[in-house]
Design a protein around this motif. Structure first.
Motif, mmCIF file in Angstrom:
data_model
loop_
_atom_site.group_PDB
_atom_site.id
_atom_site.type_symbol
_atom_site.label_atom_id
_atom_site.label_comp_id
_atom_site.label_asym_id
_atom_site.label_seq_id
_atom_site.Cartn_x
_atom_site.Cartn_y
_atom_site.Cartn_z
ATOM 1 N N VAL A 123 -14.385 -36.610 -9.203
ATOM 2 C CA VAL A 123 -14.563 -35.259 -9.740
ATOM 3 C C VAL A 123 -16.029 -34.856 -9.669
ATOM 4 N N TYR A 124 -16.915 -35.805 -9.967
ATOM 5 C CA TYR A 124 -18.345 -35.506 -9.914
ATOM 6 C C TYR A 124 -18.798 -35.232 -8.477
ATOM 7 N N ILE A 125 -18.328 -36.044 -7.536
ATOM 8 C CA ILE A 125 -18.734 -35.887 -6.133
ATOM 9 C C ILE A 125 -18.291 -34.530 -5.590
ATOM 10 N N LEU A 126 -17.036 -34.162 -5.867
ATOM 11 C CA LEU A 126 -16.494 -32.922 -5.316
ATOM 12 C C LEU A 126 -16.914 -31.696 -6.110
ATOM 13 N N GLY A 127 -17.603 -31.885 -7.231
ATOM 14 C CA GLY A 127 -18.000 -30.756 -8.057
ATOM 15 C C GLY A 127 -19.194 -29.998 -7.512
#
Length: 966
Positions: free
Chosen positions: A396-400
C-alpha cells in the motif's frame, strides 16, 4: 410329539393314572381307556410298523396347542358321505391313536423312577426350610436381649468425642479463612513486581482453599473477589504479552508463558499472541507514516489521525518518501525479529522439556503434548500470515506514491530497500514475496518507461551535439572501473542487492549468517543502506562532466601531448620527409603481433571511444543495476538496453554510412543481415515524422511515443574536406567506438543471460546474433565512402581512354596512368598517416580502407579496359604490363594480402585470347562483369580470332544473361 410334550408339561409331575384322569373331555375321546391300552399292549405290534403309523400322522397335529383336531377332521369330510369310507378312515385314526397312546404310555413308564427320586428331594427341602425358620426365631430373640442390656452412657461418650473432633477441624478452617482474607494485599504486590506466575499460583491455591470451605457464608464473597483478581491478572498478562511483539525479552516472555501454563490457557495465549502481532504491524506502520505526514504537513488542520492507512500513504511527499520507507522497514523488522525470537524460545523450551522426559516419557500428560503440537503448528502457520500482513502494508505504501519522477539514485535506494525486505521475507518464512514483487514491478515498469524515454531523448541530444572527437582514456580502461558497474565486481550473483553487497564485503563470516543471526541482539539490516550511501562519493546520475568524479580522473588521461599516439602506430608510418622508405599502412611486425580479435590491442593502445559512448555504457550500467535488484522487469530492462545500442548503431550508420550512390555499387557493402537489422531499427525505434504532419500514417500515438526521432549530424562535423580524408578521423572514432561498445556488450552477455527469464532468452540471443555482431560490418559502407572519394578514379579513366592499345609491337615501358594512380595511392597513404597522428587507426580499419581503394582501382582498370575500341595482342600485353607494374608498386605500399580483385583484372585481360567456344563459356561463368564489359570484350576480339557470326552468337548469349535481370 411336540403336542404330547406340551400336554405333559401342562399337567405337571403326576402319576400316569392321575394324568389320565385329568385330561379334558375332548382329549379323553382321543385317548383310549385303560382296558384299551392293556389290550393294545397285549397285542404284539412290530416297532417298525408302529413307527410307520406314527409317521403317517399329518404334520398339522404336531403344530401347536391351539389346534382343533375335531374341526380339522370335520372340515376334511367330503360333501357326500360314504359310510364304508368313513369307517375305514375311522379305523385308520384309531390305529394312529393307539400307536401314539402306546408310545406315550411307554415313555411314562420309562421316566417313573426319576419322578419318584425327585419327589423325595422335594420332601427333604421342606424339612430344611422348617429348621431355618426355627433358627431365625432364636436369633431375633437374642438380639432383642442385647439391645436392652446396652447402656446410653457409653453412646454419650462417643458423641462427645466426635463433637470435639469437629470443633478442632472448625478451628483450623477459621485460621485458613483468616489467611485467605489477607492474600489480596500480597497479590497486588506480586502484580506490581510482574511476578505473574507467582500471583497466579497464589490465586489458584486460594481458590482451591476457598472451594474447600465454600459451605461457610463468609467464603462466598472471598471466592468472588479471588475470581475478579484472577481476571485482572489475565488482563495484565495479555498486556504483558502484547509488549513482546515489538521488543522481545526472554525473561519477560518466560514469565508470561509460565503464567499461561498455570492458567491452562497455553493455546489461548498463542491465539492472543498472533492477534497482538497483527495489531502491532497495523499500529506500527500507521504511526510511522502518520509521523512523517504530520511532519511534512506542518500546521495544516487536516485530521490525519482519522484517515485510513491507504489514504495516509498518498500524503507522503517525495522528499520524505525514502526516510519514511526506511523507518517503516526498520519498525517492521523489529516486529518480525520479535516473532522469530518467539519461535526460537519455543523451540529451545521444547528441547529442554523433551530431554528429561525421555526417561519417563510415558508419564507425560497427553494434554502437554497436544499443547506443544498446537503451539508449534500455530507458530509455523503464523510465519506466512505475519509476512503477508507486512507485504500488504508495504505494498500500500509503495503504490501510494507515483515514483515516475524520482531521481535514478533515489529509485535505486527504493529498490534496494525493498530487495532487502524481500530477503528478510525469504529468510523469515521462505516466501518469494509475490505481493511485493508485483507492486514494485508495477512501479518499476512505470518509472523505467519514463526514465528510458528521457534517456533516449538525452542520447539523441548527445549524438546530435557529438563532434566525434576521441575521448582520451588509459590503455587499461575497463568498464568495471566505472561506478555503475561496481556491483558486478562486488557480487557474482545477480540477485544480491547493493546493501547486501556491502554486507558481504564486511567479511566471509557474515555471508554465512542470515540476517536474523547477524542482527539477533541489536542493529537493523535497513541501517546498512544509509551507511553504504554515505561511503559513496560519486554521483551515480552523472552522465557527463567526468571532472567531478575522482575515479574518472584516474581513468582518463591528458590528451594534450603526442604521447596519446601509441608507439606501434608511430612505427606504422615512415616519416614522409625522409623519403628513404616507401610509405606503408601497417608494418609486418604489427600484423604478426595482432591476435584474432579485432580489438585485442596492446597495453599501449587505448580504446577508441567518445563521450557519448561512455554515456551509453554508463546507462547500460545503471539499467543493469536496476535489473540486478529487480529481476521481474529484467526483460523490459534488457529490451531498453538493446534500444540504446540500436539507436547508437543507427546514428553511426545514418551519419557516416548512408550513401545511395555507393550502396548501389553492387559490391555487397551492406550484408543482408545488417540491412535487416537497420530496417528493423528504423521500423521499431525511429520516428520518421517527428513534426507530426503524417502521424496517422506511421501508427497510433502509443506506438510513436515509444519511438525517437532520427538524429542529425552536428554541423561542426565536416565530411566533405579532402584534406581530412572526408572526415576519416571522425568516421574512425564513430565506427570504432561502436565496435568497442559492441565488445562491451559481448562481455556482458553472460551476466545478462543469467538475469533473463528462460522464456525470453531467445530475444537476447537474437539481439546478439543479429545486432551486436553486425557492428563491425558497418566498417565497409562507412570507409567505402572515404575510399571512393580519396582517389580520383575518373581522371584515371580519362587517361586510360587516351592510350593507344592497337599497337603492333610489344612495349617495355608501362603507361603514365599507372604512375598517376600510384601517386594517388601514395598521397592517400600520406594523408592516412596525417590522420593517424590524431586518431589511432586500428589494423582492421586500415585493411578495410586499403581493400576498398584497391578494389575500386582494379574495377576502374577493368572499366577502362572495357572502354577500349580497338586492341591488338600487343595492346593486351601492354595491359598486363601496366597491371603488373601497378601490383608491384602497390605491394610496397601495403601489406594487405592477397591483393583484392587481382584475379578480377587478370581474368578480364586474359579473356582476350579465348576462342569462340571458350569465350561463350567464359560469358556464362563470369557474371561479375557488367554486360558492357562483356560486350566490349567480344567486340574487341572481332577481326583477330572471332568472326562476325561468332560475335553475334556471343552477344546473343550476353543478352540472354541480361534478360532475367530486366
Amino acid at each position: 410329539m411336540q403336542k404330547i410334550k406340551s400336554l405333559m408339561a401342562r399337567q405337571g409331575l403326576k402319576s400316569p393314572q392321575e394324568s389320565m384322569a385329568d385330561l379334558s373331555p375332548v382329549e379323553n375321546l382321543r385317548i383310549p381307556s385303560t382296558e384299551e391300552m392293556r389290550e393294545l399292549r397285549q397285542q404284539p405290534i412290530d416297532p417298525q410298523a408302529e413307527q410307520e403309523i406314527i409317521d403317517s400322522i399329518e404334520e398339522v397335529y404336531f403344530s401347536n396347542d391351539s389346534f382343533d383336531m375335531v374341526r380339522h377332521e370335520l372340515e376334511k369330510l367330503p360333501p357326500e358321505l360314504n359310510l364304508q369310507e368313513l369307517e375305514e378312515y375311522r379305523d385308520k385314526l384309531k390305529r394312529q391313536q393307539a400307536a401314539v397312546s402306546k408310545r406315550v404310555a411307554d415313555l411314562i413308564l420309562e421316566k417313573q423312577p426319576s419322578y419318584v427320586k425327585e419327589l423325595e428331594r422335594v420332601t427333604a427341602l421342606q424339612a430344611n426350610l422348617q429348621l431355618a425358620a426355627v433358627i431365625c426365631t432364636n436369633a431375633r430373640r437374642q438380639l432383642r436381649v442385647s439391645k436392652e442390656e446396652f447402656t446410653e452412657a457409653s453412646l454419650g461418650l462417643l458423641a462427645n468425642q466426635r463433637r470435639r473432633q469437629l470443633l478442632t477441624g472448625l478451628l483450623k478452617s477459621l485460621r485458613t479463612i483468616k489467611t485467605l482474607q489477607r492474600t489480596d494485599v500480597r497479590l497486588s504486590e506480586m502484580l506490581e513486581e510482574e511476578d505473574y506466575p507467582g500471583a497466579i499460583q497464589l490465586c489458584l491455591e486460594c481458590q482451591k482453599a476457598a472451594s474447600t470451605f465454600k459451605h461457610y457464608s463468609c467464603i462466598s464473597e472471598l471466592n468472588s473477589k479471588l475470581q475478579d483478581t484472577l481476571e485482572q491478572i489475565e488482563e495484565q498478562l495479555d498486556v504483558a504479552l502484547s509488549r513482546t511483539c515489538k521488543h522481545f525479552d526472554v525473561l519477560h516472555y518466560t514469565k508470561v508463558q509460565k503464567a499461561y501454563t498455570l492458567l491452562g490457557k497455553t493455546q489461548t495465549a498463542m491465539d492472543q499472541l498472533h492477534m497482538h502481532f497483527t495489531q502491532a504491524i497495523h499500529n506500527t506502520v500507521f504511526q510511522v507514516v502518520l509521523g512523517y505526514v504530520e511532519l511534512c504537513a506542518g500546521n495544516a488542520d487536516t485530521k490525519f489521525q482519522k484517515m485510513q492507512y491507504k489514504d495516509l500513504c498518498t500524503h507522503i511527499t517525495l522528499d520524505s518518501y525514502i526516510p519514511c520507507l526506511t523507518d517503516l522497514c526498520k519498525a517492521l523488522w523489529e516486529v518480525m525479529l520479535s516473532y522469530h525470537r518467539t519461535m526460537q524460545w519455543h523451540e529451545e523450551h521444547d528441547k529442554q522439556k523433551t530431554v528429561p522426559s525421555q526417561d519417563d516419557a510415558a508419564g507425560e500428560p497427553d494434554e502437554l503434548t497436544v499443547d506443544r503440537s498446537y503451539v508449534k503448528k500455530k507458530l509455523e502457520h503464523g510465519l506466512t500470515r505475519i509476512w503477508q500482513d507486512v507485504q500488504l502494508k508495504v505494498k500500500v505504501y509503495i503504490l501510494g506514491t507515483d515514483m515516475s519522477n524520482f531521481k535514478y539514485d533515489d529509485f535505486i535506494v527504493v529498490l534496494d530497500v525493498i530487495s532487502r525486505l524481500m530477503q528478510v521475507g525469504e529468510e523469515f518464512c521462505g516466501s518469494k514475496s509475490e505481493v511485493l514483487q508485483e507492486s514494485i514491478k508495477r512501479q518499476s515498469v512505470n518509472y523505467f518507461k519514463n526514465y528510458h524515454r528521457a534517456r533516449l531523448e538525452e542520447l539523441r541530444m548527445f549524438l546530435e551535439n557529438e563532434t566525434w572527437e576521441l575521448c582520451p582514456v588509459k590503455s587499461n580502461f575497463n568498464i568495471a572501473q566505472l561506478h555503475e558497474f561496481k556491483f558486478m565486481g562486488q557480487c557474482r550473483s545477480p540477485s544480491i542487492s547493493p546493501s547486501r553487497q556491502a554486507a558481504s564485503s564486511a567479511g566471509p563470516a557474515l555471508e554465512e549468517l542470515s540476517l536474523f543471526q547477524q542482527y539477533h541482539q541489536d542493529g537493523n539490516p535497513f541501517e546498512m543502506h544509509t551507511e553504504h550511501k554515505e561511503e559513496e562519493t560519486e554521483d551515480v546520475l552523472a552522465s557527463n562532466g567526468y571532472e567531478s568524479d575522482e575515479l574518472e580522473k584516474s581513468v582518463y588521461q591528458d590528451y594534450d601531448s603526442d604521447s596519446d599516439v601509441p608507439d606501434e602506430l608511430k612505427q606504422d608510418y615512415v616519416d614522409e620527409q625522409t623519403g628513404d622508405a616507401p610509405l606503408k599502412s601497417v608494418s609486418r611486425e604489427t600484423i604478426r603481433s595482432k591476435k584474432k580479435s579485432d580489438y585485442n590491442l596492446s597495453k599501449a593502445s587505448a580504446p577508441i571511444l567518445t563521450n557519448t559512448t561512455l554515456n551509453v555504457i554508463r546507462l547500460v550500467g545503471k539499467y543493469m543495476q536496476m535489473m540486478n535488484i529487480l529481476k521481474p522487469i529484467a526483460f523490459d530492462v534488457i529490451h531498453c538496453v538493446s534500444q540504446l545500442f540500436d539507436y547508437y548503431l543507427y546514428a553511426v550508420y545514418t551519419f557516416f554510412g548512408r550513401n545511395d550512390m555507393y550502396e548501389s555499387s553492387g559490391l555487397g557493402l551492406i550484408s543482408s543481415r545488417l540491412r535487416t537489422t537497420l530496417n528493423r531499427i528504423q521500423e521499431s525505434l525511429i520516428d520518421m515524422d517527428p513534426v507530426g504532419e503524417n502521424a496517422g500514417v506511421h501508427g497510433p500515438p502509443e506506438d510513436r511515443k515509444e519511438k525517437v526521432p532520427s538524429p542529425h549530424l552536428s554541423q561542426m562535423v565536416i565530411l566533405t574536406d579532402s584534406g581530412t580524408l572526408y572526415g576519416l578521423a571522425q568516421r574512425v572514432v564513430a565506427t570504432e567506438s561502436l565496435v568497442f561498445l559492441a565488445e562491451q556488450f559481448e562481455s556482458l552477455q553472460s551476466h545478462l543471460d543469467t538475469m533473463m527469464p528462460a522464456a525470453k532468452k531467445p530475444f537476447l540471443q537474437q539481439f546478439y546474433s543479429q545486432t551486436v555482431s553486425t557492428a563491425s560490418e558497418l566498417r565497409k559502407p562507412i570507409y567505402w565512402i572515404v575510399a571512393a572519394k580519396a582517389i580520383d578514379y575518373e581522371q584515371m579513366l580519362l587517361m586510360m581512354a587516351g592510350v593507344k592499345w592497337d599497337i603492333k609491337e610489344i612495349m617495355s615501358q608501362h603507361n603514365v596512368y599507372v604512375d598517376v594512380l600510384l601517386k594517388e595511392f601514395e598521397q592517400f597513404n600520406k594523408r592516412l598517416g596525417d590522420v593517424s597522428r590524431h586518431v589511432r587507426i586500428p589494423l582492421p580499419v586500415s585493411n578495410v580502407l586499403w581493400e576498398h581503394c584497391i578494389r575500386l582501382a582494379n574495377r576502374t582498370l577493368v572499366e577502362g579496359y572495357a572502354n577500349v575500341k580497338k586492341c591488338s595482342n600487343e595492346g593486351r600485353a601492354l595491359m598486363q604490363l601496366d597491371f603488373q607494374q601497378f601490383l608491384m608498386k602497390l605491394e610496397k605500399l601495403t601489406d594487405l594480402r592477397p591483393i583484392p580483385d587481382k584475379e578480377f583484372v587478370e581474368t578480364y585481360i586474359k579473356a582476350y585470347y579465348l576462342t569462340e567456344n571458350d569465350m561463350e563459356q567464359f560469358i556464362k561463368n563470369h557474371r561479375e562483369y557488367s554486360m558492357k564489359q562483356l560486350a566490349n570484350l567480344v567486340n574487341v576480339c572481332l577481326g583477330s580470332h572471332i568472326n562476325k557470326k561468332a560475335r553475334q552468337k556471343l552477344l546473343a548469349a550476353i543478352d540472354d544473361i541480361d534478360r532475367p535481370k530486366r
